[in-house]
Design a protein around this motif. Structure first.
Motif, mmCIF file in Angstrom:
data_model
loop_
_atom_site.group_PDB
_atom_site.id
_atom_site.type_symbol
_atom_site.label_atom_id
_atom_site.label_comp_id
_atom_site.label_asym_id
_atom_site.label_seq_id
_atom_site.Cartn_x
_atom_site.Cartn_y
_atom_site.Cartn_z
ATOM 1 N N VAL A 65 0.860 -1.177 0.000
ATOM 2 C CA VAL A 65 0.000 0.000 0.000
ATOM 3 C C VAL A 65 0.899 1.232 0.000
ATOM 4 N N SER A 66 0.619 2.177 -0.859
ATOM 5 C CA SER A 66 1.397 3.405 -0.930
ATOM 6 C C SER A 66 0.460 4.594 -1.031
ATOM 7 N N PRO A 67 0.913 5.782 -0.677
ATOM 8 C CA PRO A 67 0.051 6.960 -0.738
ATOM 9 C C PRO A 67 -0.548 7.146 -2.132
ATOM 10 N N GLY A 68 -1.845 7.349 -2.172
ATOM 11 C CA GLY A 68 -2.532 7.523 -3.437
ATOM 12 C C GLY A 68 -2.961 6.223 -4.085
ATOM 13 N N ARG A 69 -2.569 5.088 -3.508
ATOM 14 C CA ARG A 69 -2.943 3.778 -4.057
ATOM 15 C C ARG A 69 -3.586 2.950 -2.935
ATOM 16 N N ASP A 70 -4.778 3.377 -2.527
ATOM 17 C CA ASP A 70 -5.496 2.671 -1.467
ATOM 18 C C ASP A 70 -5.942 1.297 -1.951
ATOM 19 N N LEU A 71 -6.094 0.370 -1.001
ATOM 20 C CA LEU A 71 -6.572 -0.968 -1.323
ATOM 21 C C LEU A 71 -7.868 -1.254 -0.568
ATOM 22 N N VAL A 72 -8.804 -1.898 -1.233
ATOM 23 C CA VAL A 72 -10.054 -2.329 -0.619
ATOM 24 C C VAL A 72 -10.054 -3.855 -0.621
ATOM 25 N N ILE A 73 -10.118 -4.463 0.568
ATOM 26 C CA ILE A 73 -9.964 -5.909 0.718
ATOM 27 C C ILE A 73 -11.124 -6.466 1.529
ATOM 28 N N ASP A 74 -11.633 -7.598 1.099
ATOM 29 C CA ASP A 74 -12.701 -8.279 1.837
ATOM 30 C C ASP A 74 -12.234 -8.542 3.269
ATOM 31 N N ASN A 75 -13.096 -8.215 4.215
ATOM 32 C CA ASN A 75 -12.772 -8.313 5.636
ATOM 33 C C ASN A 75 -12.283 -9.696 6.056
ATOM 34 N N ASN A 76 -12.844 -10.732 5.451
ATOM 35 C CA ASN A 76 -12.527 -12.104 5.858
ATOM 36 C C ASN A 76 -11.278 -12.673 5.197
ATOM 37 N N HIS A 77 -10.610 -11.893 4.367
ATOM 38 C CA HIS A 77 -9.410 -12.370 3.693
ATOM 39 C C HIS A 77 -8.141 -11.674 4.173
ATOM 40 N N VAL A 78 -8.268 -10.833 5.174
ATOM 41 C CA VAL A 78 -7.101 -10.121 5.705
ATOM 42 C C VAL A 78 -6.445 -10.956 6.796
ATOM 43 N N VAL A 79 -5.136 -11.147 6.686
ATOM 44 C CA VAL A 79 -4.364 -11.928 7.658
ATOM 45 C C VAL A 79 -3.629 -11.015 8.629
ATOM 46 N N ALA A 80 -2.897 -10.043 8.100
ATOM 47 C CA ALA A 80 -2.121 -9.119 8.929
ATOM 48 C C ALA A 80 -1.818 -7.871 8.113
ATOM 49 N N TRP A 81 -1.513 -6.765 8.810
ATOM 50 C CA TRP A 81 -1.174 -5.545 8.087
ATOM 51 C C TRP A 81 -0.239 -4.676 8.928
ATOM 52 N N ILE A 135 -12.388 -3.768 4.018
ATOM 53 C CA ILE A 135 -11.494 -2.858 4.727
ATOM 54 C C ILE A 135 -10.757 -2.026 3.693
ATOM 55 N N ARG A 136 -10.770 -0.718 3.880
ATOM 56 C CA ARG A 136 -10.044 0.181 2.996
ATOM 57 C C ARG A 136 -8.760 0.602 3.700
ATOM 58 N N PHE A 137 -7.617 0.244 3.108
ATOM 59 C CA PHE A 137 -6.309 0.579 3.666
ATOM 60 C C PHE A 137 -5.709 1.748 2.901
ATOM 61 N N SER A 138 -5.086 2.666 3.641
ATOM 62 C CA SER A 138 -4.396 3.782 3.009
ATOM 63 C C SER A 138 -3.128 4.097 3.801
ATOM 64 N N GLY A 139 -2.196 4.794 3.140
ATOM 65 C CA GLY A 139 -0.934 5.133 3.775
ATOM 66 C C GLY A 139 0.222 4.390 3.137
ATOM 67 N N GLN A 140 1.186 3.982 3.963
ATOM 68 C CA GLN A 140 2.370 3.271 3.482
ATOM 69 C C GLN A 140 2.574 2.020 4.316
ATOM 70 N N GLY A 141 2.585 0.852 3.669
ATOM 71 C CA GLY A 141 2.787 -0.381 4.412
ATOM 72 C C GLY A 141 2.420 -1.597 3.597
ATOM 73 N N ARG A 142 2.205 -2.717 4.284
ATOM 74 C CA ARG A 142 1.924 -3.992 3.631
ATOM 75 C C ARG A 142 0.703 -4.636 4.247
ATOM 76 N N VAL A 143 -0.010 -5.407 3.424
ATOM 77 C CA VAL A 143 -1.166 -6.175 3.890
ATOM 78 C C VAL A 143 -1.000 -7.611 3.394
ATOM 79 N N VAL A 144 -1.109 -8.568 4.290
ATOM 80 C CA VAL A 144 -1.069 -9.986 3.930
ATOM 81 C C VAL A 144 -2.508 -10.487 3.821
ATOM 82 N N VAL A 145 -2.851 -11.075 2.676
ATOM 83 C CA VAL A 145 -4.203 -11.580 2.461
ATOM 84 C C VAL A 145 -4.155 -13.083 2.179
ATOM 85 N N CYS A 146 -5.287 -13.749 2.396
ATOM 86 C CA CYS A 146 -5.382 -15.181 2.104
ATOM 87 C C CYS A 146 -6.507 -15.411 1.096
#
Length: 228
Positions: free
Chosen positions: A155-171, A204-215
């Motif tokens: 995830v980087s500024p200006g590139r938000d991610l929208v992920i199904d709530n039940n598929h998020v592992v860690a962020w 879940i809508r993620f924004s900012g700078q970082g990583r999201v692990v999904v399954c």
């Protein structure tokens, strides 16, 4: 320091090599095999208060396993409760991770799992730990597991991610996140109707700078077969 290796392509093991005196901790019942120099015992990490809060607020166990190389060097194999992949994350003082329910598998002893308050939306909708969620801080290797395959997204500024709530592992804990319904271009009731008819549920809508692990799999839909 302990060496963490993911071995196997389908439902892999976490292979950990320990030198004498080194320790790791892992989720209860995660140990599959360990060599004779290693010793396993139950630990109430963080004291009674933290252990009780962790157990009442998430799917994690009250007691966790601590594996220590007491008699010499040795290896062990760990396995998550549900079939799926394992992702290794590096926790540092500047890089903490927030974990969804049941995703913790193992970590070096330099990593601390602390309970913290979730956002109001996360607490109401659940799936990410309810009102209290786990955060991994400190220094060391962290192993998390997801149901099915796992993939890490940036995830980087200006590139938000929208992920199904039940598929998020860690962020990454530094990410900003909001839990709600998929956007449909209309108002609240339009979004609600779209969520129901599309079958997508909460996101879940993620924004900012970082990583999201999904399954790849939704574990809330997993129902073991029972004999008739």
């Amino acid at each position: 320091m302990p060496v963490f290796t993911v071995t196997g392509e389908i439902d892999p093991f976490l292979h950990v090599s320990l030198r004498k005196g080194e320790r790791i901790f892992c989720e209860s019942d995660a140990m599959v095999m360990m060599e004779a120099p290693l010793q396993v015992k139950g630990q109430m990490r963080g004291g009674l208060g933290r252990a009780l809060l962790r157990r009442l607020s998430t799917d994690e166990s009250f007691f966790q396993q601590e594996i220590e190389a007491v008699g010499g060097d040795g290896d062990c194999l760990l396995s998550p409760a549900l079939p799926g992949a394992i992702e290794l994350l590096d926790v540092t003082p500047s890089s903490a991770y927030t974990l969804s329910d049941g995703s913790f598998l193992a970590a070096e002893v330099g990593v601390e799992l602390n309970a913290r308050l979730n956002s109001l939306g996360g607490g109401v909708f659940g799936g990410t730990g309810g009102f209290v969620i786990l955060e991994a801080r400190g220094m060391g290797k962290l192993a998390v597991s997801g149901f099915g395959s796992v993939f890490t997204l940036d995830v980087s500024p200006g590139r938000d991610l929208v992920i199904d709530n039940n598929h998020v592992v860690a962020w990454s804990s530094g990410l900003h996140f909001e839990i709600g319904m998929p956007r449909s271009g209309g108002g609240f009731f339009s979004s609600l109707m779209n969520s129901v008819t599309s079958g997508e549920g909460l996101v879940i809508r993620f924004s900012g700078q970082g990583r999201v692990v999904v399954c790849s799999r939704n574990r809330s839909l997993f129902r073991p077969q029972t004999s008739q």
